[in-house]
Design a protein around this motif. Structure first.
Motif, PDB file in Angstrom:
ATOM      1  N   UNK A  63      -5.031   1.375  -4.205  1.00  0.00           N
ATOM      2  CA  UNK A  63      -3.823   1.926  -4.826  1.00  0.00           C
ATOM      3  C   UNK A  63      -3.650   1.315  -6.211  1.00  0.00           C
ATOM      4  N   UNK A  64      -3.589   2.154  -7.221  1.00  0.00           N
ATOM      5  CA  UNK A  64      -3.295   1.713  -8.577  1.00  0.00           C
ATOM      6  C   UNK A  64      -1.830   2.025  -8.853  1.00  0.00           C
ATOM      7  N   UNK A  65      -1.005   0.985  -8.821  1.00  0.00           N
ATOM      8  CA  UNK A  65       0.435   1.187  -8.941  1.00  0.00           C
ATOM      9  C   UNK A  65       0.849   1.529 -10.371  1.00  0.00           C
ATOM     10  N   UNK A  66       0.004   1.235 -11.340  1.00  0.00           N
ATOM     11  CA  UNK A  66       0.321   1.543 -12.734  1.00  0.00           C
ATOM     12  C   UNK A  66      -0.024   2.994 -13.048  1.00  0.00           C
ATOM     13  N   UNK A  99      -0.607  10.236  -7.031  1.00  0.00           N
ATOM     14  CA  UNK A  99       0.532  10.037  -6.136  1.00  0.00           C
ATOM     15  C   UNK A  99       1.859  10.274  -6.857  1.00  0.00           C
ATOM     16  N   UNK A 100       2.795  10.805  -6.120  1.00  0.00           N
ATOM     17  CA  UNK A 100       4.148  10.994  -6.643  1.00  0.00           C
ATOM     18  C   UNK A 100       4.854   9.642  -6.739  1.00  0.00           C
ATOM     19  N   UNK A 101       5.840   9.571  -7.609  1.00  0.00           N
ATOM     20  CA  UNK A 101       6.579   8.323  -7.793  1.00  0.00           C
ATOM     21  C   UNK A 101       7.195   7.835  -6.485  1.00  0.00           C
ATOM     22  N   UNK A 102       7.737   8.784  -5.708  1.00  0.00           N
ATOM     23  CA  UNK A 102       8.368   8.385  -4.452  1.00  0.00           C
ATOM     24  C   UNK A 102       7.388   7.763  -3.476  1.00  0.00           C
ATOM     25  N   UNK A 103       6.155   8.264  -3.455  1.00  0.00           N
ATOM     26  CA  UNK A 103       5.147   7.712  -2.550  1.00  0.00           C
ATOM     27  C   UNK A 103       4.680   6.339  -3.031  1.00  0.00           C
ATOM     28  N   UNK A 104       4.549   6.176  -4.334  1.00  0.00           N
ATOM     29  CA  UNK A 104       4.190   4.859  -4.886  1.00  0.00           C
ATOM     30  C   UNK A 104       5.254   3.833  -4.497  1.00  0.00           C
ATOM     31  N   UNK A 105       6.518   4.207  -4.614  1.00  0.00           N
ATOM     32  CA  UNK A 105       7.608   3.294  -4.246  1.00  0.00           C
ATOM     33  C   UNK A 105       7.553   2.954  -2.760  1.00  0.00           C
ATOM     34  N   UNK A 106       7.229   3.944  -1.936  1.00  0.00           N
ATOM     35  CA  UNK A 106       7.171   3.720  -0.493  1.00  0.00           C
ATOM     36  C   UNK A 106       6.043   2.759  -0.127  1.00  0.00           C
ATOM     37  N   UNK A 107       4.880   2.933  -0.753  1.00  0.00           N
ATOM     38  CA  UNK A 107       3.756   2.036  -0.488  1.00  0.00           C
ATOM     39  C   UNK A 107       4.082   0.624  -0.964  1.00  0.00           C
ATOM     40  N   UNK A 108       4.696   0.512  -2.127  1.00  0.00           N
ATOM     41  CA  UNK A 108       5.071  -0.805  -2.645  1.00  0.00           C
ATOM     42  C   UNK A 108       6.057  -1.510  -1.716  1.00  0.00           C
ATOM     43  N   UNK A 109       7.010  -0.753  -1.179  1.00  0.00           N
ATOM     44  CA  UNK A 109       7.980  -1.333  -0.240  1.00  0.00           C
ATOM     45  C   UNK A 109       7.293  -1.748   1.053  1.00  0.00           C
ATOM     46  N   UNK A 110       6.329  -0.948   1.489  1.00  0.00           N
ATOM     47  CA  UNK A 110       5.560  -1.275   2.691  1.00  0.00           C
ATOM     48  C   UNK A 110       4.830  -2.616   2.515  1.00  0.00           C
ATOM     49  N   UNK A 111       4.187  -2.805   1.375  1.00  0.00           N
ATOM     50  CA  UNK A 111       3.455  -4.057   1.117  1.00  0.00           C
ATOM     51  C   UNK A 111       4.413  -5.232   1.046  1.00  0.00           C
ATOM     52  N   UNK A 112       5.583  -5.016   0.439  1.00  0.00           N
ATOM     53  CA  UNK A 112       6.555  -6.106   0.308  1.00  0.00           C
ATOM     54  C   UNK A 112       7.143  -6.500   1.658  1.00  0.00           C
ATOM     55  N   UNK A 113       7.405  -5.525   2.530  1.00  0.00           N
ATOM     56  CA  UNK A 113       8.067  -5.805   3.804  1.00  0.00           C
ATOM     57  C   UNK A 113       7.088  -6.203   4.908  1.00  0.00           C
ATOM     58  N   UNK A 114       5.937  -5.528   4.968  1.00  0.00           N
ATOM     59  CA  UNK A 114       4.999  -5.740   6.071  1.00  0.00           C
ATOM     60  C   UNK A 114       3.778  -6.546   5.640  1.00  0.00           C
ATOM     61  N   UNK A 115       3.355  -6.342   4.404  1.00  0.00           N
ATOM     62  CA  UNK A 115       2.156  -7.031   3.930  1.00  0.00           C
ATOM     63  C   UNK A 115       0.900  -6.237   4.265  1.00  0.00           C
ATOM     64  N   UNK A 116      -0.235  -6.916   4.206  1.00  0.00           N
ATOM     65  CA  UNK A 116      -1.527  -6.276   4.491  1.00  0.00           C
ATOM     66  C   UNK A 116      -2.189  -6.982   5.673  1.00  0.00           C
ATOM     67  N   UNK A 117      -3.313  -6.431   6.121  1.00  0.00           N
ATOM     68  CA  UNK A 117      -3.998  -6.938   7.309  1.00  0.00           C
ATOM     69  C   UNK A 117      -5.400  -7.404   6.934  1.00  0.00           C
ATOM     70  N   UNK A 118      -5.717  -8.636   7.311  1.00  0.00           N
ATOM     71  CA  UNK A 118      -7.074  -9.169   7.146  1.00  0.00           C
ATOM     72  C   UNK A 118      -7.430  -9.506   5.712  1.00  0.00           C
ATOM     73  N   UNK A 119      -8.633 -10.048   5.567  1.00  0.00           N
ATOM     74  CA  UNK A 119      -9.120 -10.465   4.254  1.00  0.00           C
ATOM     75  C   UNK A 119      -9.356  -9.276   3.330  1.00  0.00           C
TER      76      UNK A 119
END
Length: 332
Positions: A63-66, A99-119
């Motif tokens: 995901x390229x958030x920029x 990606x639409x702005x709303x989806x980028x925001x949703x993915x960013x919130x997902x990473x902030x709240x849940x994080x990622x899995x594994x190395x």
């Protein structure tokens, strides 16, 4: 002899009959009731068109958030024994999804709240690995049950995304690249029934011409149109009745504002009705070429062609108007 000569191929259902597309309300409801991790998974399918295996294989670095893009470079497939296999996506399916702005925001919130899995920073999964298809299926069934919905498969949000692109007017190549189809013919064969027809485009183009020419007058004859009342009929500006054969009286409001398009349309309707009082007035003023101004409520200036008194405030002119209504306007 070819042994396949006697083999009957299975029947294929038409795409429009076999395809199930959830409504925006259903997608929104599923998003609202799904668990936090499943919510973002469903969003990637419904708002980016990812297949189940592609969404399960997304890593944070994809995901390229920029630039607001997502690189689809792998998929998760189950193998014998309940294990999973991470491999390249279907032939021709590697792509960059915008990606639409709303989806980028949703993915960013997902990473902030849940994080990622594994190395490898999987966006979804557990125990350091991306989720198994059985796990994803469990998330989906649970969301359906919570939403009170049934008959919607996890692949259907991908069709929902495609239908949205088509409704927005995207061409076949854009849709093909967004969905990761190897050939444009695959896109056409799958979604041809959703494409706007020539008749749809013709109607839309004709409507745009009408709106550009008439503005909101194009809807003046709609369901809310009604015949002018007596009070509306009284509010006529005489100065608007003079100029020529195409000039119509205009309704003036009590506060002197310019009449709306709907009011003007109603006025034209009343003016052109055969034998109407207003048609007689229009005829009389047009032939005399009178130019007059308001002096106050119920008063006109004297004008060439003889004294003119307000038809709605004068007993003589009221009787004349009634006569016009019955017999037509007087001949000059």
């Amino acid at each position: 002899m070819d042994p396949t000569d006697t083999v009957r191929l299975p029947r294929r259902r038409r795409a429009d009959a076999a395809m199930s597309i959830p409504t925006p309300e259903e997608v929104g409801l599923l998003m609202a009731v799904a668990e936090e991790q499943a919510r973002t998974f469903i969003a990637l399918c419904a708002f980016a068109g990812l297949r189940l295996g592609e969404a399960a294989a997304v890593q944070l670095n994809d995901v390229n958030f920029v630039r607001k893009t997502l690189n689809v470079t792998r998929q998760v497939q189950r193998v014998t024994g309940g294990a999973i296999d991470v491999r390249s996506p279907k032939y021709g399916s590697e792509r960059v999804v915008h990606l639409a702005d709303g989806l980028i925001d949703l993915v960013a919130q997902h990473v902030a709240d849940i994080g990622t899995v594994g190395a490898e920073q999987w966006l979804f999964g557990e125990d350091g690995e991306p989720p198994h298809q059985n796990t994803v299926g469990y998330w989906w069934r649970k969301a359906l049950q919570a939403a009170g919905l049934s008959g919607i498969k996890l692949h259907d949000p991908r069709h929902f995304y495609a239908s949205g692109l088509l409704a927005a007017g995207c061409d076949v190549v854009t849709v093909q690249r967004s969905l990761g189809h190897a050939k444009a013919t695959t896109t056409l064969n799958t979604y041809a029934h959703l494409w706007p027809t020539a008749e749809d485009r013709t109607r839309a183009a004709a409507q745009s011409i009408i709106e550009a020419s008439l503005g909101d007058q194009s809807t003046a004859d709609g369901p809310d149109r009604h015949s002018p009342t007596h009070d509306e009929a009284r509010r006529i500006q005489p100065s608007a009745m003079v100029a020529g054969p195409t000039t119509f009286p205009q309704i003036a409001s009590e506060d002197g504002r310019k009449a709306s398009s709907r009011e003007q349309s109603q006025e034209r309707q009343l003016c052109t009705a055969p034998g109407s009082v207003r048609a007689g007035i229009q005829h009389q003023w047009r032939h005399r070429q009178v130019s007059s101004q308001w002096e106050g409520p119920g008063k006109f200036e004297r004008a060439p062609g003889g004294p003119i008194t307000p038809w709605h405030d004068s007993g003589y002119n009221r009787a004349t108007a009634e006569s016009w209504s019955r017999n037509g306007p007087a001949k000059d």
